[in-house]
Design an enzyme around this catalytic site. Structure first.
Site, PDB file in Angstrom:
ATOM      1  N   ASP A 131       0.885  -1.265   0.090  1.00  0.00           N
ATOM      2  CA  ASP A 131      -0.049  -0.077  -0.098  1.00  0.00           C
ATOM      3  C   ASP A 131       0.867   1.103  -0.154  1.00  0.00           C
ATOM      4  O   ASP A 131       1.996   1.264   0.512  1.00  0.00           O
ATOM      5  CB  ASP A 131      -0.974   0.051   1.258  1.00  0.00           C
ATOM      6  N   GLY A 161       0.249   5.260  -4.530  1.00  0.00           N
ATOM      7  CA  GLY A 161      -0.230   6.595  -4.908  1.00  0.00           C
ATOM      8  C   GLY A 161       0.063   7.920  -4.109  1.00  0.00           C
ATOM      9  O   GLY A 161       0.797   8.924  -4.624  1.00  0.00           O
ATOM     10  N   ARG A 162       0.243   7.556  -2.867  1.00  0.00           N
ATOM     11  CA  ARG A 162       0.811   8.975  -1.979  1.00  0.00           C
ATOM     12  C   ARG A 162       2.420   8.979  -2.251  1.00  0.00           C
ATOM     13  O   ARG A 162       2.759   9.997  -2.287  1.00  0.00           O
ATOM     14  CB  ARG A 162       0.806   8.483  -0.524  1.00  0.00           C
ATOM     15  N   TRP A 163       3.126   7.888  -2.517  1.00  0.00           N
ATOM     16  CA  TRP A 163       4.605   7.949  -2.791  1.00  0.00           C
ATOM     17  C   TRP A 163       4.765   8.803  -4.126  1.00  0.00           C
ATOM     18  O   TRP A 163       5.714   9.589  -4.037  1.00  0.00           O
ATOM     19  CB  TRP A 163       5.122   6.539  -3.092  1.00  0.00           C
ATOM     20  N   ARG A 200       0.340   8.838 -10.475  1.00  0.00           N
ATOM     21  CA  ARG A 200      -0.030   7.765  -9.590  1.00  0.00           C
ATOM     22  C   ARG A 200       0.808   6.541  -9.989  1.00  0.00           C
ATOM     23  O   ARG A 200       1.061   5.835  -9.543  1.00  0.00           O
ATOM     24  CB  ARG A 200      -1.548   7.382  -9.345  1.00  0.00           C
ATOM     25  N   HIS A 220       3.081   3.102  -8.964  1.00  0.00           N
ATOM     26  CA  HIS A 220       2.839   1.656  -9.300  1.00  0.00           C
ATOM     27  C   HIS A 220       4.118   1.223  -9.695  1.00  0.00           C
ATOM     28  O   HIS A 220       4.314  -0.070  -9.424  1.00  0.00           O
ATOM     29  CB  HIS A 220       1.528   1.270  -9.793  1.00  0.00           C
ATOM     30  N   GLU A 238     -11.963  -4.679  -5.583  1.00  0.00           N
ATOM     31  CA  GLU A 238     -12.515  -3.350  -5.379  1.00  0.00           C
ATOM     32  C   GLU A 238     -11.428  -2.444  -6.197  1.00  0.00           C
ATOM     33  O   GLU A 238     -11.986  -1.339  -6.521  1.00  0.00           O
ATOM     34  CB  GLU A 238     -12.131  -2.953  -3.858  1.00  0.00           C
ATOM     35  N   TRP A 272     -11.214  -2.366  -9.523  1.00  0.00           N
ATOM     36  CA  TRP A 272     -11.744  -1.979 -10.756  1.00  0.00           C
ATOM     37  C   TRP A 272     -12.227  -0.529 -10.673  1.00  0.00           C
ATOM     38  O   TRP A 272     -12.650  -0.228 -11.676  1.00  0.00           O
ATOM     39  CB  TRP A 272     -12.903  -2.905 -11.036  1.00  0.00           C
ATOM     40  N   ARG A 296     -11.205   2.273  -9.814  1.00  0.00           N
ATOM     41  CA  ARG A 296     -10.236   3.154  -9.807  1.00  0.00           C
ATOM     42  C   ARG A 296     -10.386   3.792 -11.400  1.00  0.00           C
ATOM     43  O   ARG A 296     -10.882   2.871 -12.336  1.00  0.00           O
ATOM     44  CB  ARG A 296      -8.673   2.741  -9.824  1.00  0.00           C
ATOM     45  N   LEU A 331      10.821 -20.801  -3.735  1.00  0.00           N
ATOM     46  CA  LEU A 331      10.165 -19.879  -3.144  1.00  0.00           C
ATOM     47  C   LEU A 331       8.703 -19.997  -4.044  1.00  0.00           C
ATOM     48  O   LEU A 331       8.659 -19.962  -5.260  1.00  0.00           O
ATOM     49  CB  LEU A 331      10.434 -18.447  -3.156  1.00  0.00           C
ATOM     50  N   ARG A 338       1.546  -4.843   6.245  1.00  0.00           N
ATOM     51  CA  ARG A 338       0.984  -4.069   5.228  1.00  0.00           C
ATOM     52  C   ARG A 338       1.868  -2.605   5.493  1.00  0.00           C
ATOM     53  O   ARG A 338       2.131  -2.117   6.709  1.00  0.00           O
ATOM     54  CB  ARG A 338      -0.430  -3.671   5.903  1.00  0.00           C
TER      55      ARG A 338
END
Ligand code: FPP
Length: 236
Positions: free
Chosen positions: A21, A24-26, A34, A38, A68, A70, A72, A131, A184
């Site tokens: 998470d 966007g703020r970064w 935005r 990502h 959820e 979608w 955006r 892994l 998180r």
């Protein structure tokens, strides 16, 4: 911190989940679109996956796109899907690190080319055992559980006595142990419909770091914090 601190130590987590998470703020902090958050987030994701191979972690599950998400703007959704394409198309990328890639979530809603890439990479990486990297795409835990209940009800070969282990085989995470630790980033203290069944006994670590700023050092510290909590519990 060197890798040796967290390799194969008793009490360290085997399955780690990550809610990535704060992209966007970064980007906003830097006056960037935005999507560049990502993009940076996707690059950090690759770095962390490769780093995890050298730790106690054998299963890493990352939340890349929720049911959820979608909602955006279409351009942001398309941009994230392109980043996924970029990650998936390079099927040789994680070969040297012995990483097996799986996708969990309802892939039926994804574009056909993306679905093909997923199947292809899952096939190609099937035998790797360094892994297991699960990427959650169009994933939501409630819909996963509901889907599992329906699949059980419709299974002509269903076991007559259903228990927790057997129910787990109808989930996307079939064959993957319960998650031990969920990290998180970005300071949000929420579970957000991620691995609700599998996290029944998980520890949670919420960090005040935006995902694009997350480093292997943060990852190692989280593993250590988990081990400390685990040890305390053992002492009671
Ligand atoms: C949450 O940050 C992040 C997402 C919804 C997308 C996560 C996607 C990636 C890290 C890239 C995916 C690509 C690969 C290869 C796995 P946010 O945008 O909600 O952040 P904000 O809350 O600061 O706006």
């Amino acid at each position: 911190m060197g890798d040796s601190v967290v390799i194969n130590k008793e009490g360290f987590p085997h399955h780690v989940g990550i809610i990535m998470d704060g992209n966007g703020r970064w980007a906003k902090k830097r006056g960037l679109p935005r999507l560049s958050g990502h993009k940076q987030g996707a690059s950090v994701f690759g770095k962390i996956a490769r780093h995890a191979v050298d730790t106690s972690v054998k299963y890493l599950t990352a939340y890349a796109f929720s049911t959820e998400n979608w909602k955006r703007p279409a351009s942001e959704v398309a941009g994230i899907m392109d980043l996924l394409r970029g990650f998936l198309k390079d099927t040789e990328k994680y070969k040297d690190d012995n990483i097996r890639v799986r996708v969990i979530g309802d892939v039926s809603a994804l574009d056909l080319d993306l679905r093909r890439m997923i199947t292809d990479l899952e096939e190609k990486s099937r035998e790797r055992d360094g892994l297991v990297l699960s990427i959650a795409i169009n994933y939501g835990a409630r819909s996963e559980i509901l889907r599992a209940a329906k699949a059980y009800a419709n299974d002509p070969l269903k076991p007559l006595s259903l228990d927790e282990a057997k129910f787990g085989e109808y989930l996307y995470t079939k064959g993957i142990p319960d998650v031990d630790l969920i990290i998180r980033t970005s300071g949000e203290i929420r579970v957000s419909n991620f691995l609700l069944w599998q996290a029944a006994y998980a520890e949670y670590i919420f960090l005040d770091v935006l995902w694009p700023d997350f480093t292997p050092r943060h990852f190692d510290s989280a593993l250590l914090e988990y081990a400390k909590r685990n040890r305390r519990l053992g002492n009671i």
